[in-house]
Design a protein around this motif. Structure first.
Motif, PDB file in Angstrom:
ATOM      1  N   ALA A  19       0.831  -1.210   0.000  1.00  0.00           N
ATOM      2  CA  ALA A  19       0.000   0.000   0.000  1.00  0.00           C
ATOM      3  C   ALA A  19       0.863   1.255   0.000  1.00  0.00           C
ATOM      4  CB  ALA A  19      -0.928  -0.007   1.219  1.00  0.00           C
ATOM      5  N   ILE A  20       1.921   1.251   0.779  1.00  0.00           N
ATOM      6  CA  ILE A  20       2.822   2.408   0.816  1.00  0.00           C
ATOM      7  C   ILE A  20       3.533   2.567  -0.522  1.00  0.00           C
ATOM      8  CG2 ILE A  20       4.971   3.261   1.826  1.00  0.00           C
ATOM      9  CD1 ILE A  20       3.985   2.152   4.509  1.00  0.00           C
ATOM     10  N   ARG A  21       3.987   1.483  -1.074  1.00  0.00           N
ATOM     11  CA  ARG A  21       4.743   1.518  -2.339  1.00  0.00           C
ATOM     12  C   ARG A  21       3.920   2.113  -3.468  1.00  0.00           C
ATOM     13  NH1 ARG A  21       7.052   2.382  -6.362  1.00  0.00           N
ATOM     14  NH2 ARG A  21       8.273   0.987  -7.628  1.00  0.00           N
ATOM     15  N   PHE A  22       2.629   1.754  -3.523  1.00  0.00           N
ATOM     16  CA  PHE A  22       1.810   2.191  -4.650  1.00  0.00           C
ATOM     17  C   PHE A  22       1.051   3.489  -4.414  1.00  0.00           C
ATOM     18  CE2 PHE A  22       2.162  -2.446  -5.412  1.00  0.00           C
ATOM     19  CZ  PHE A  22       2.894  -2.362  -6.590  1.00  0.00           C
ATOM     20  N   THR A  23       0.999   3.975  -3.197  1.00  0.00           N
ATOM     21  CA  THR A  23       0.244   5.205  -2.937  1.00  0.00           C
ATOM     22  C   THR A  23       1.116   6.412  -2.624  1.00  0.00           C
ATOM     23  OG1 THR A  23      -0.036   4.633  -0.598  1.00  0.00           O
ATOM     24  CG2 THR A  23      -1.783   3.958  -2.106  1.00  0.00           C
ATOM     25  N   MET A  24       2.323   6.199  -2.128  1.00  0.00           N
ATOM     26  CA  MET A  24       3.174   7.332  -1.760  1.00  0.00           C
ATOM     27  C   MET A  24       3.920   7.858  -2.986  1.00  0.00           C
ATOM     28  SD  MET A  24       2.785   7.857   1.449  1.00  0.00           S
ATOM     29  CE  MET A  24       4.178   8.804   1.963  1.00  0.00           C
TER      30      MET A  24
END
Length: 115
Positions: free
Chosen positions: A41-46
């Protein structure tokens, strides 16, 4: 910081509950799955971040004493959070909290051993 403290306080009872429902291995499997999902989730949203400074690690560490000396709010917040970090162990010592069979700290025992 409040979320971190709550997470620390609830980690052991949650792990004990999971282990009592499934097994101790389930705690590690669920933790690994949760870490992978949060990482994805962090990889694709940040958004990508490229720092503008070029200071190395040693220079950053060397700048800490000056920052602590020059920024009063940093000193106060460091003290607040150091105190916050010590609250759970202090409460355990103060109230003689005994771990129950599920690992949660909910029962208070008498220091003399009598009820």
């Amino acid at each position: 910081m409040g979320g971190l403290t709550i997470g620390i306080m609830l980690a052991r009872p949650a792990a004990s509950l999971i282990a009592s429902v499934w097994s101790w291995r389930a705690v590690y499997v669920l933790s690994a799955l949760l870490v992978v999902m949060i990482g994805a989730a962090i990889r694709f949203t940040m958004p990508a971040r490229r720092p503008e400074h070029t200071a190395g690690y040693r220079a950053l560490l060397a700048s800490l004493p000056r920052l602590v000396r020059d920024i009063p709010v940093l000193r106060r917040r460091a003290l607040y959070h150091a105190c916050l970090f010590e609250i759970p162990p202090l409460l355990r010592r103060l109230f003689y909290l005994a771990p129950t069979s599920s690992g949660s700290m909910i029962s208070v025992s008498c220091p003399s051993g009598r009820s």
